[in-house]
Design a protein around this motif. Structure first.
Motif, PDB file in Angstrom:
ATOM      1  N   LEU A   1      -2.188  13.005 -15.285  1.00 41.89           N
ATOM      2  CA  LEU A   1      -1.173  12.178 -14.617  1.00 41.89           C
ATOM      3  C   LEU A   1      -1.181  10.748 -15.157  1.00 41.89           C
ATOM      4  CD1 LEU A   1      -1.746  13.407 -10.935  1.00 41.89           C
ATOM      5  CD2 LEU A   1      -0.123  14.280 -12.634  1.00 41.89           C
ATOM      6  N   HIS A   2      -1.548  10.585 -16.424  1.00 44.24           N
ATOM      7  CA  HIS A   2      -1.584   9.253 -17.037  1.00 44.24           C
ATOM      8  C   HIS A   2      -0.241   8.848 -17.640  1.00 44.24           C
ATOM      9  CE1 HIS A   2      -6.225   8.788 -17.781  1.00 44.24           C
ATOM     10  NE2 HIS A   2      -5.895   8.852 -16.511  1.00 44.24           N
ATOM     11  N   LYS A   3       0.393   9.788 -18.324  1.00 40.32           N
ATOM     12  CA  LYS A   3       1.537   9.410 -19.168  1.00 40.32           C
ATOM     13  C   LYS A   3       2.713   8.817 -18.380  1.00 40.32           C
ATOM     14  CE  LYS A   3       5.479  10.822 -21.675  1.00 40.32           C
ATOM     15  NZ  LYS A   3       6.545  11.830 -21.646  1.00 40.32           N
ATOM     16  N   GLU A   4       3.122   9.485 -17.321  1.00 43.32           N
ATOM     17  CA  GLU A   4       4.331   9.043 -16.614  1.00 43.32           C
ATOM     18  C   GLU A   4       4.187   7.630 -16.049  1.00 43.32           C
ATOM     19  OE1 GLU A   4       7.473  10.434 -13.123  1.00 43.32           O
ATOM     20  OE2 GLU A   4       5.615  11.559 -13.418  1.00 43.32           O
ATOM     21  N   PRO A   5       3.117   7.319 -15.298  1.00 42.32           N
ATOM     22  CA  PRO A   5       3.001   5.934 -14.803  1.00 42.32           C
ATOM     23  C   PRO A   5       2.772   4.922 -15.912  1.00 42.32           C
ATOM     24  CG  PRO A   5       1.037   7.205 -14.241  1.00 42.32           C
ATOM     25  CD  PRO A   5       2.040   8.174 -14.761  1.00 42.32           C
ATOM     26  N   ALA A   6       2.026   5.284 -16.954  1.00 43.76           N
ATOM     27  CA  ALA A   6       1.768   4.330 -18.044  1.00 43.76           C
ATOM     28  C   ALA A   6       3.075   3.917 -18.710  1.00 43.76           C
ATOM     29  CB  ALA A   6       0.818   4.939 -19.065  1.00 43.76           C
ATOM     30  N   VAL A   7       3.923   4.882 -18.997  1.00 43.32           N
ATOM     31  CA  VAL A   7       5.215   4.590 -19.632  1.00 43.32           C
ATOM     32  C   VAL A   7       6.113   3.809 -18.683  1.00 43.32           C
ATOM     33  CG1 VAL A   7       7.345   5.640 -20.510  1.00 43.32           C
ATOM     34  CG2 VAL A   7       5.119   6.543 -21.232  1.00 43.32           C
ATOM     35  N   ALA A   8       6.151   4.206 -17.426  1.00 46.53           N
ATOM     36  CA  ALA A   8       7.043   3.552 -16.462  1.00 46.53           C
ATOM     37  C   ALA A   8       6.648   2.097 -16.228  1.00 46.53           C
ATOM     38  CB  ALA A   8       7.026   4.328 -15.142  1.00 46.53           C
ATOM     39  N   PHE A   9       5.360   1.830 -16.047  1.00 48.81           N
ATOM     40  CA  PHE A   9       4.921   0.455 -15.810  1.00 48.81           C
ATOM     41  C   PHE A   9       5.081  -0.407 -17.066  1.00 48.81           C
ATOM     42  CE2 PHE A   9       2.923   2.230 -12.024  1.00 48.81           C
ATOM     43  CZ  PHE A   9       3.113   1.211 -11.094  1.00 48.81           C
ATOM     44  N   ALA A  10       4.857   0.176 -18.231  1.00 43.91           N
ATOM     45  CA  ALA A  10       5.058  -0.573 -19.475  1.00 43.91           C
ATOM     46  C   ALA A  10       6.524  -0.995 -19.610  1.00 43.91           C
ATOM     47  CB  ALA A  10       4.637   0.268 -20.671  1.00 43.91           C
ATOM     48  N   LYS A  11       7.420  -0.070 -19.333  1.00 45.42           N
ATOM     49  CA  LYS A  11       8.854  -0.378 -19.447  1.00 45.42           C
ATOM     50  C   LYS A  11       9.286  -1.423 -18.416  1.00 45.42           C
ATOM     51  CE  LYS A  11      10.412   3.945 -21.547  1.00 45.42           C
ATOM     52  NZ  LYS A  11      11.248   5.168 -21.398  1.00 45.42           N
ATOM     53  N   LYS A  12       8.527  -1.519 -17.321  1.00 40.80           N
ATOM     54  CA  LYS A  12       8.828  -2.501 -16.286  1.00 40.80           C
ATOM     55  C   LYS A  12       8.248  -3.873 -16.637  1.00 40.80           C
ATOM     56  CE  LYS A  12      10.559  -2.775 -11.980  1.00 40.80           C
ATOM     57  NZ  LYS A  12      11.840  -2.245 -11.503  1.00 40.80           N
TER      58      LYS A  12
ATOM     59  N   VAL B   1       0.862  -1.188   0.000  1.00 44.93           N
ATOM     60  CA  VAL B   1       0.000   0.000   0.000  1.00 44.93           C
ATOM     61  C   VAL B   1       0.897   1.236   0.000  1.00 44.93           C
ATOM     62  CG1 VAL B   1      -1.826   1.253   1.218  1.00 44.93           C
ATOM     63  CG2 VAL B   1      -1.809  -1.258   1.228  1.00 44.93           C
ATOM     64  N   PHE B   2       0.712   2.084  -1.010  1.00 45.67           N
ATOM     65  CA  PHE B   2       1.632   3.202  -1.216  1.00 45.67           C
ATOM     66  C   PHE B   2       0.890   4.517  -1.433  1.00 45.67           C
ATOM     67  CE2 PHE B   2       3.709  -0.639  -2.704  1.00 45.67           C
ATOM     68  CZ  PHE B   2       4.971  -0.561  -2.147  1.00 45.67           C
ATOM     69  N   GLU B   3       1.516   5.598  -0.988  1.00 47.52           N
ATOM     70  CA  GLU B   3       1.024   6.936  -1.305  1.00 47.52           C
ATOM     71  C   GLU B   3       1.418   7.319  -2.727  1.00 47.52           C
ATOM     72  OE1 GLU B   3       1.792  10.105   1.464  1.00 47.52           O
ATOM     73  OE2 GLU B   3       1.920   8.702   3.141  1.00 47.52           O
ATOM     74  N   ASP B   4       2.589   6.869  -3.160  1.00 51.01           N
ATOM     75  CA  ASP B   4       3.177   7.308  -4.422  1.00 51.01           C
ATOM     76  C   ASP B   4       3.510   6.085  -5.278  1.00 51.01           C
ATOM     77  OD1 ASP B   4       4.727   8.331  -6.486  1.00 51.01           O
ATOM     78  OD2 ASP B   4       5.792   9.748  -5.196  1.00 51.01           O
ATOM     79  N   TRP B   5       3.041   6.064  -6.516  1.00 39.72           N
ATOM     80  CA  TRP B   5       3.279   4.909  -7.386  1.00 39.72           C
ATOM     81  C   TRP B   5       4.749   4.730  -7.738  1.00 39.72           C
ATOM     82  CZ3 TRP B   5       5.644   5.817 -11.992  1.00 39.72           C
ATOM     83  CH2 TRP B   5       5.541   7.116 -12.537  1.00 39.72           C
ATOM     84  N   HIS B   6       5.552   5.772  -7.608  1.00 40.74           N
ATOM     85  CA  HIS B   6       6.990   5.650  -7.917  1.00 40.74           C
ATOM     86  C   HIS B   6       7.644   4.564  -7.054  1.00 40.74           C
ATOM     87  CE1 HIS B   6       6.201   9.685  -9.611  1.00 40.74           C
ATOM     88  NE2 HIS B   6       7.198   9.403 -10.430  1.00 40.74           N
TER      89      HIS B   6
ATOM     90  N   VAL C   1       1.830   4.686 -26.279  1.00 40.22           N
ATOM     91  CA  VAL C   1       1.695   3.587 -27.240  1.00 40.22           C
ATOM     92  C   VAL C   1       3.065   3.038 -27.618  1.00 40.22           C
ATOM     93  CG1 VAL C   1       1.008   3.026 -29.606  1.00 40.22           C
ATOM     94  CG2 VAL C   1      -0.537   4.328 -28.123  1.00 40.22           C
ATOM     95  N   GLU C   2       4.011   3.923 -27.858  1.00 33.77           N
ATOM     96  CA  GLU C   2       5.368   3.494 -28.237  1.00 33.77           C
ATOM     97  C   GLU C   2       5.996   2.664 -27.120  1.00 33.77           C
ATOM     98  OE1 GLU C   2       9.661   5.400 -29.713  1.00 33.77           O
ATOM     99  OE2 GLU C   2       7.990   6.705 -29.188  1.00 33.77           O
ATOM    100  N   ALA C   3       5.823   3.097 -25.872  1.00 40.67           N
ATOM    101  CA  ALA C   3       6.415   2.368 -24.744  1.00 40.67           C
ATOM    102  C   ALA C   3       5.811   0.971 -24.616  1.00 40.67           C
ATOM    103  CB  ALA C   3       6.204   3.154 -23.452  1.00 40.67           C
ATOM    104  N   CYS C   4       4.509   0.860 -24.807  1.00 38.21           N
ATOM    105  CA  CYS C   4       3.854  -0.449 -24.691  1.00 38.21           C
ATOM    106  C   CYS C   4       4.277  -1.388 -25.818  1.00 38.21           C
ATOM    107  CB  CYS C   4       2.337  -0.273 -24.680  1.00 38.21           C
ATOM    108  SG  CYS C   4       1.699   0.500 -23.167  1.00 38.21           S
TER     109      CYS C   4
END
Length: 437
Positions: free
Chosen positions: A92-103, A67-72, A124-127
């Motif tokens: 606030l969609h782009k940063e987490p979407a790209v980060a989780f896709a790269k993970k 359980v987190f306050e911050d998705w980072h 889209v490119e990151a996914c």
């Protein structure tokens, strides 16, 4: 799909899901795990609001360490789930979407994808580069009746599609709630109304047009009525203190307090008390001090309350879309599709096809097998079917089950941006001017 995917789900371990953003949409999508614990398990949540994340944690018995306050903080850990649902505010969609896709996480991303064309393209490119699935929350694609429209078009029952006319009636109090007082009222804080509310609809029109590319678009719209100059004489800045409140259809007392007095604590009442469960006391306090108690003529809203978009596709297919706030119906879309062999009409409930040759009308329906408790969203079971498809796609590594995947969704989003550019620049936009590659 529902029956097959349920059968598959029993043969595979539950999909493990992280929820980033535990608000209304995050809670709705997570509900699938309560209905089908054998198919989905919510294993982590991130939200800066203690009440929201604790509520989701308790609903799904999430261990404290997840359980987190911050998705980072989630990104810093080794990958421990199969997918992530990103239900943060639009900007606030782009940063987490790209980060989780790269993970390496498969991504369920609430619509709109992002608030700029560049950010949509980056997601889209990151996914694609990471080889993960992307499902965008265009829930109308998963509405069984609306999906039936596409099936009928593809079956050729109305011949070649010549013209599409599509209306989104937002609803008078829904618009006041979300786009005058609420989170989507101001473009700088969220996005423009055509993107926030109607990217669903442009996506459907683009989908129904099939492989044909939109070649030009025009759009007109404005902020109507919800302006200071229309404030009634004697009206106060807040509904609680207003002498003319009883004669105002947009009264916050009517929209929220009257509902909770009758036991209705779901949307929209649930939205105005972000730090507690809604009851008469908490709703009263919210209306006295929070944004939802403001007079609709004294808000900082600047997004269109009515807008039209005209499109021409390859081959001469034309489409006309209208979005209007001032309606009785709440988001019950109405559609007419004119073809060379017949006319299809949809009234928000059922489909009728009139055949030019036989001059007979046929009614078409579709079964909705959504679980009854999934009715809280107002999307007629479509949220359930979206989750059913996404979870099945992840469980079986089969992206074909996703109806709103990366490339086509990007194309429809770009069309939304071009339509808004037409409105702002007061000109026809030729889509060839934009690189869609």
């Amino acid at each position: 799909m529902g029956q097959n995917s349920s059968q598959v789900g029993r043969m595979t371990p539950p999909v493990r899901l992280i929820v980033v953003g535990a608000g209304c949409r995050g809670e709705i999508y997570s509900q699938f795990a309560s209905i089908h614990p054998d198919r989905l398990k919510v294993v982590a949540v991130a939200d800066p609001r203690k009440f929201a994340r604790t509520k989701l944690q308790q609903q799904h018995k999430i261990v404290e360490e997840n359980v987190f306050e911050d998705w980072h903080s989630l990104i810093e850990r080794d990958k421990f789930a199969d997918a992530v649902a990103i239900c943060t505010p639009d900007r606030l969609h782009k940063e987490p979407a790209v980060a989780f896709a790269k993970k390496g996480y498969n991504v369920l991303l609430e619509k709109p994808m992002a608030t700029t064309a560049e950010d949509c393209s980056a997601i889209v490119e990151a996914c694609i580069q990471s080889g993960v699935m992307l499902s965008v929350g265009h829930v109308l694609r998963y509405d069984p009746v609306i999906h039936k429209i596409k099936e009928l078009i593809d079956a050729g029952v109305i011949g070649d599609v010549i013209h599409i006319q599509h209306l989104e009636p937002v609803g008078f109090y829904h618009f006041a709630h979300s786009f005058v007082r609420g989170s989507w009222r101001n473009e700088v804080e969220s996005s423009f109304a055509l993107l926030a509310k109607s990217c669903h609809d442009i996506d459907l029109i683009h989908h129904w047009a099939g492989a044909r590319r939109c070649v030009k678009v025009s759009s007109f719209g404005s902020v109507s009525h919800f302006q200071k100059k229309h404030k009634p004489t004697g009206a106060a800045d807040r509904c609680f203190d207003c002498s003319v409140e009883r004669n105002c259809p947009y009264s916050a007392c009517k929209i929220y307090l009257d509902r909770v007095k009758h036991g209705h604590t779901g949307w929209p009442v649930s939205v105005i008390c972000p730090n507690s469960f809604p009851d008469i006391e908490s709703v009263t306090e919210a209306l006295k001090t929070g944004p939802y108690g403001r007079c609709v003529y004294e808000c900082d809203n600047d997004v269109c309350s009515n807008q039209v978009v005209n499109m021409e596709f390859e081959g001469g297919l034309t489409a006309a879309f209208s979005m209007v706030a001032f309606t009785e119906e709440i988001c019950k879309r109405k559609t007419t599709i004119n073809g060379s062999k017949g006319e299809l009409s949809y009234d928000g409930h059922e489909i009728h096809v009139f055949d030019f040759l036989t001059q007979r009308s046929t009614k078409h329906t579709a079964r909705c097998n959504a679980h009854r408790s999934f009715g809280m969203s107002g999307h007629g079971g479509a949220d359930y079917h979206l989750m059913d498809a996404f979870i099945s796609a992840v469980a079986n590594n089969d992206p074909s089950l996703i109806r709103s995947g990366p490339k086509e969704t990007l194309q429809s989003h770009l069309l939304v941006f071009e339509a808004e550019r037409s409105r702002l620049e007061s000109r026809v936009v030729y889509c060839a001017e934009t690189d869609h590659s």
